[in-house]
Design a protein around this motif. Structure first.
Motif, short mmCIF file in Angstrom:
data_model
loop_
_atom_site.label_atom_id
_atom_site.label_comp_id
_atom_site.label_asym_id
_atom_site.label_seq_id
_atom_site.Cartn_x
_atom_site.Cartn_y
_atom_site.Cartn_z
N UNK A 110 18.19 60.25 25.06
CA UNK A 110 18.84 59.89 26.33
C UNK A 110 19.11 61.14 27.16
N UNK A 111 19.64 62.17 26.54
CA UNK A 111 19.93 63.42 27.26
C UNK A 111 18.63 64.03 27.79
N UNK A 112 17.58 64.02 26.97
CA UNK A 112 16.30 64.57 27.42
C UNK A 112 15.75 63.79 28.62
N UNK A 113 15.88 62.46 28.57
CA UNK A 113 15.40 61.62 29.68
C UNK A 113 16.22 61.90 30.95
N UNK A 114 17.53 62.04 30.79
CA UNK A 114 18.38 62.35 31.94
C UNK A 114 18.03 63.70 32.55
N UNK A 115 17.82 64.70 31.72
CA UNK A 115 17.46 66.03 32.21
C UNK A 115 16.13 65.97 32.96
N UNK A 116 15.15 65.29 32.38
CA UNK A 116 13.85 65.18 33.03
C UNK A 116 13.97 64.41 34.35
N UNK A 117 14.75 63.35 34.35
CA UNK A 117 14.95 62.57 35.57
C UNK A 117 15.62 63.37 36.67
N UNK A 118 16.66 64.09 36.33
CA UNK A 118 17.37 64.91 37.31
C UNK A 118 16.44 66.01 37.84
N UNK A 119 15.67 66.62 36.94
CA UNK A 119 14.73 67.66 37.36
C UNK A 119 13.68 67.09 38.31
N UNK A 120 13.21 65.88 38.04
CA UNK A 120 12.24 65.23 38.93
C UNK A 120 12.85 64.96 40.31
N UNK A 121 14.10 64.52 40.32
CA UNK A 121 14.78 64.27 41.60
C UNK A 121 14.88 65.57 42.40
N UNK A 122 15.25 66.65 41.74
CA UNK A 122 15.37 67.95 42.42
C UNK A 122 14.02 68.37 42.99
N UNK A 123 12.97 68.24 42.19
CA UNK A 123 11.64 68.65 42.63
C UNK A 123 11.16 67.78 43.81
N UNK A 124 11.34 66.48 43.71
CA UNK A 124 10.93 65.59 44.79
C UNK A 124 11.73 65.84 46.07
N UNK A 125 13.02 66.11 45.91
CA UNK A 125 13.85 66.43 47.07
C UNK A 125 13.35 67.71 47.75
N UNK A 126 13.00 68.71 46.96
CA UNK A 126 12.50 69.96 47.53
C UNK A 126 11.19 69.74 48.28
N UNK A 127 10.31 68.87 47.74
CA UNK A 127 9.06 68.56 48.43
C UNK A 127 9.35 67.87 49.77
N UNK A 144 28.14 67.14 16.94
CA UNK A 144 28.93 65.93 16.78
C UNK A 144 28.20 64.68 17.25
N UNK A 145 27.24 64.84 18.12
CA UNK A 145 26.48 63.68 18.60
C UNK A 145 25.08 63.73 17.98
N UNK A 146 25.05 63.88 16.68
CA UNK A 146 23.80 64.00 15.94
C UNK A 146 23.16 62.62 15.81
N UNK A 147 22.52 62.19 16.88
CA UNK A 147 21.91 60.88 16.93
C UNK A 147 20.63 61.01 17.73
N UNK A 148 19.52 60.55 17.16
CA UNK A 148 18.22 60.69 17.83
C UNK A 148 18.20 59.98 19.19
N UNK A 149 18.87 58.84 19.28
CA UNK A 149 18.88 58.10 20.54
C UNK A 149 19.66 58.85 21.62
N UNK A 150 20.77 59.46 21.24
CA UNK A 150 21.55 60.25 22.22
C UNK A 150 20.75 61.46 22.69
N UNK A 151 20.08 62.10 21.76
CA UNK A 151 19.27 63.26 22.12
C UNK A 151 18.15 62.86 23.07
#
Length: 67
Positions: free
Chosen positions: A37-54, A28-35
């Motif tokens: 955005x979600x990829x950027x959010x996932x990468x950002x959250x993953x970076x936060x988790x990794x940096x927090x663990x360090x 339903x959200x078949x939009x390249x920009x939304x996709x």
């Protein structure tokens, strides 16, 4: 070397698996920009988790050196 918590790729895998629980969202959200955005959010959250663990690892090592 001791490894604490998740690395970036483990965190991304878990986050993407959570999104896959709602496959209709991608349809339903078949939009390249939304996709992107979600990829950027996932990468950002993953970076936060990794940096927090360090930071936790550095703090633990600092605490142990203090004893």
């Amino acid at each position: 070397m001791i490894h604490y918590g998740f690395d970036k790729y483990e965190a991304e895998k878990i986050l993407k698996k959570s999104l896959d629980k709602e496959p209709d969202l991608k349809y339903y959200m078949n939009n390249d920009y939304m996709e992107k955005l979600v990829d950027i959010l996932i990468e950002g959250i993953a970076n936060v988790i990794e940096e927090n663990n360090k930071k936790v690892e550095e703090d633990v090592k600092r605490e142990l050196r203090g004893f």
